[in-house]
Write a protein that holds these residues in place. Structure first.
Motif, short mmCIF file in Angstrom:
data_model
loop_
_atom_site.label_atom_id
_atom_site.label_comp_id
_atom_site.label_asym_id
_atom_site.label_seq_id
_atom_site.Cartn_x
_atom_site.Cartn_y
_atom_site.Cartn_z
N GLU A 168 1.44 3.20 -12.77
CA GLU A 168 1.42 3.55 -11.13
C GLU A 168 2.08 2.60 -10.45
O GLU A 168 2.70 3.09 -9.30
CB GLU A 168 -0.08 4.04 -11.01
N LEU A 169 1.77 1.59 -10.67
CA LEU A 169 2.49 0.48 -9.76
C LEU A 169 4.03 0.52 -9.73
O LEU A 169 4.36 0.70 -8.55
CB LEU A 169 2.30 -1.12 -10.39
N LYS A 170 4.50 0.76 -10.93
CA LYS A 170 5.95 0.98 -10.88
C LYS A 170 6.32 2.29 -10.41
O LYS A 170 7.29 2.36 -9.49
CB LYS A 170 6.50 0.90 -12.47
N GLU A 171 5.56 3.27 -10.58
CA GLU A 171 6.09 4.70 -10.01
C GLU A 171 6.06 4.66 -8.49
O GLU A 171 6.77 5.30 -8.03
CB GLU A 171 5.08 5.75 -10.69
N GLU A 172 4.86 4.23 -7.90
CA GLU A 172 4.76 4.36 -6.49
C GLU A 172 5.31 3.18 -5.54
O GLU A 172 5.58 3.39 -4.59
CB GLU A 172 3.33 4.48 -6.24
N LEU B 167 0.95 -1.23 0.14
CA LEU B 167 0.10 0.06 0.16
C LEU B 167 0.85 1.36 0.13
O LEU B 167 2.13 1.16 0.25
CB LEU B 167 -0.87 -0.11 1.32
N VAL B 168 0.29 2.41 -0.28
CA VAL B 168 1.04 3.53 -0.22
C VAL B 168 0.25 4.59 1.01
O VAL B 168 -0.92 4.43 1.15
CB VAL B 168 1.10 4.39 -1.52
N ARG B 169 1.15 5.34 1.69
CA ARG B 169 0.46 6.12 2.72
C ARG B 169 1.15 7.49 2.21
O ARG B 169 2.31 7.79 1.91
CB ARG B 169 1.23 5.88 3.85
N GLN B 170 -0.10 8.38 1.89
CA GLN B 170 0.39 9.84 1.62
C GLN B 170 -0.47 10.91 2.08
O GLN B 170 -1.76 10.44 2.61
CB GLN B 170 0.51 9.73 0.05
N ASP C 99 5.71 16.23 -7.20
CA ASP C 99 4.76 16.80 -6.00
C ASP C 99 4.33 15.49 -5.08
O ASP C 99 3.37 15.78 -4.35
CB ASP C 99 3.57 17.38 -6.49
N GLU C 100 4.89 14.32 -4.91
CA GLU C 100 4.25 13.02 -4.57
C GLU C 100 5.20 12.73 -3.36
O GLU C 100 6.58 12.61 -3.52
CB GLU C 100 4.04 11.85 -5.35
N PHE C 101 4.82 12.49 -2.09
CA PHE C 101 5.64 12.19 -1.14
C PHE C 101 5.06 11.05 -0.54
O PHE C 101 3.82 11.00 0.06
CB PHE C 101 5.85 13.15 -0.11
N ILE C 102 5.53 9.79 -0.86
CA ILE C 102 4.89 8.64 -0.39
C ILE C 102 5.73 7.46 0.38
O ILE C 102 6.92 7.47 -0.04
CB ILE C 102 4.38 7.91 -1.75
N ILE D 164 -4.49 1.84 -1.82
CA ILE D 164 -3.61 1.00 -2.86
C ILE D 164 -2.66 1.95 -3.89
O ILE D 164 -3.53 3.30 -3.91
CB ILE D 164 -4.52 0.00 -3.49
N PRO D 165 -2.05 1.88 -4.66
CA PRO D 165 -1.21 2.64 -5.56
C PRO D 165 -2.52 2.84 -6.47
O PRO D 165 -3.13 2.19 -6.90
CB PRO D 165 -0.34 1.72 -6.10
N ALA D 166 -2.45 4.17 -6.95
CA ALA D 166 -3.54 4.60 -7.88
C ALA D 166 -2.96 5.89 -8.51
O ALA D 166 -1.94 6.60 -7.94
CB ALA D 166 -4.84 5.19 -7.16
N GLY D 167 -3.72 6.41 -9.57
CA GLY D 167 -3.33 7.78 -10.14
C GLY D 167 -4.55 7.96 -11.51
O GLY D 167 -5.18 7.43 -11.69
#
Length: 182
Positions: free
Chosen positions: A96-100, A63-66, A143-146, A78-81
């Motif tokens: 998105e899976l790869k990026e996050e 998961l991602v926390r942001q 601009d993402e901090f994950i 869950i990772p999303a965009g």
């Protein structure tokens, strides 16, 4: 005897755009209702998004926390965009899976689509499950901090059941993925 329900409709008389941002635009519609009355509808137009639940061979999910501005809170999800106009949803989910998370996946399974706010927004979120994960490097937007969080699927399932994960796309993907997770 069951009588088929009538189809409901509205006829757009006029529409004007009142806001255009980089993520969505807002329009106001004058409509004619099926009973002949007039009304006004405000609509948020959004290109939609993708979300993907990655699960490894040991039954762990990622998961991602942001921080999410609209709720002034950190959110576990869950990772999303968002989708770019005309972008292919499965390809966007892989991106998105790869990026996050840094992961690539051998298998991407569609879990369907979700319309989160049908009363005023055109957003569609395409849900996926990723299996056969291979680790790699993340590529966050500027601009993402994950933070990436690993936990057993069973723990996330319980967190969704007891209200610890309020994010709708995450809850839905977790419940829809149950049939694919043994």
């Amino acid at each position: 005897m069951n009588t088929p329900a009538p189809k409901h409709f509205e006829t757009i008389i006029n529409e004007k755009e009142i806001f255009k941002g980089r993520v969505f635009r807002v329009g106001v519609r004058d409509v004619l209702l099926e009973n002949g009355e007039k009304s006004v509808r405000e609509v948020v137009y959004h290109n939609g998004g993708v979300s993907i639940l990655p699960i490894d061979s040991d039954g762990n999910v990622y998961l991602v926390r942001q921080y999410r501005c609209a709720f002034d809170s950190e959110v576990l999800e869950i990772p999303a965009g968002k989708l770019e106009k005309g972008e292919n949803p499965p390809e966007a989910a892989i991106r998105e899976l790869k990026e996050e998370t840094g992961f690539s996946a051998e298998e991407i399974i569609s879990l369907g689509e979700y319309w989160p706010t049908v009363g005023y927004c055109s957003e569609r979120i395409y849900l996926y499950l990723a299996k056969g994960l291979t680790a790699g490097d993340t590529h966050f937007d500027s601009d993402e901090f994950i933070s990436c969080i690993k936990m057993p699927y069973t723990q996330l399932l319980e967190m969704c059941r007891n209200g610890q994960v309020p994010d709708g796309k995450t809850q839905l993907a977790v419940f829809k993925a149950m049939e694919y997770i043994k």
